[in-house]
Design an enzyme around this catalytic site. Structure first.
Site, short mmCIF file in Angstrom:
data_model
loop_
_atom_site.label_atom_id
_atom_site.label_comp_id
_atom_site.label_asym_id
_atom_site.label_seq_id
_atom_site.Cartn_x
_atom_site.Cartn_y
_atom_site.Cartn_z
N THR A 63 16.86 -27.36 -5.01
CA THR A 63 16.11 -27.35 -6.25
C THR A 63 14.91 -28.26 -6.06
OG1 THR A 63 16.10 -28.29 -8.50
CG2 THR A 63 17.81 -29.06 -7.03
N CYS A 75 9.29 -24.12 -7.76
CA CYS A 75 10.61 -23.97 -8.38
C CYS A 75 11.31 -22.89 -7.58
CB CYS A 75 10.50 -23.57 -9.85
SG CYS A 75 12.10 -23.17 -10.59
#
Length: 230
Positions: free
Chosen positions: A83, A197
């Protein structure tokens, strides 16, 4: 071959990409029936998202640091945090483990530097676009100029990530919004776009903008393959 440690589940949609890309990369390099050696700890993203919303970053750091210890104990030689956003607490994880943490911004920054580009547009969650932990690493360590969308557009990007992409929903109107926002960054001088992202690549790709894209999921995965096979 080294064992790759993955802290995933943020969201599982993008962790699936990591698992697929790393295994495909190892197979491409070694051939035959080869696949990657992986130790994966997948968290409940709802718990992490709640900590994010409440600003409980220290608690989230402790949570992920324990996940890191679990991955290390499972035999990993180094760790990837799957992430971008939660690299805000990367230092807390590093303090608790005895193996390297491969930082996603480093994998990205190194590739941008090799390309010779200097000014990049950054898309990601509001945390990644607005807080210094990610942009400053790219600016200070790699001498890059990083620009982000307007306040209104940052909200659009953030909401699409959490309300759609993390749930596996792909919407044509959302894709058009991302295309528009990327075009506005290019108009401001961005020579490339960072998909900061790990879910963004589910919605848009290099065909959706006029400049090169740097897909952090793919770059992170490729760096892991290189380290595992070195």
């Amino acid at each position: 071959m080294k064992t790759i440690g993955l802290i995933g589940g943020m969201s599982w949609e993008s962790t699936l990409l990591y698992y697929k890309q790393i295994n495909e990369g190892v197979k491409q390099q070694l051939g035959g029936l080869h696949s990657a050696k992986i130790a994966l700890y997948s968290v409940d993203f709802a718990e992490i998202e709640c900590m994010q919303s409440l600003g409980q970053w220290d608690l989230a750091g402790e949570y992920l640091a324990q996940a890191g210890k679990n991955v290390e104990q499972a035999g990993a030689d180094f760790i990837l945090l799957c992430t971008n956003t939660m690299h805000k607490v990367a230092d807390k994880i590093e303090q608790r483990i005895n193996i390297p943490l491969l930082h996603i911004a480093d994998a990205t920054g190194e590739c941008i530097v090799k390309s010779g580009l200097k000014k990049v547009g950054l898309l990601g969650t509001a945390f990644t676009m607005e807080q210094p932990f990610y942009k400053n690493r790219l600016c200070d360590k790699y001498n890059l100029s990083v620009i982000t969308p307007t306040t209104e557009d940052r909200k659009i990007i953030h909401d699409i990530i959490y309300q759609e992409l993390c749930l596996g929903k792909i919407d044509a109107n959302s894709k058009q919004q991302y295309q528009r926002i990327m075009a506005s960054l290019v108009a401001q001088g961005a020579e490339a776009i960072i998909f900061g992202c790990t879910e963004i690549t589910l919605l848009v790709n290099e065909n959706d903008t006029s400049v090169p894209i740097f897909d952090t999921t793919a770059l992170h995965s490729q760096k892991a393959i290189e380290l595992a096979l070195n």
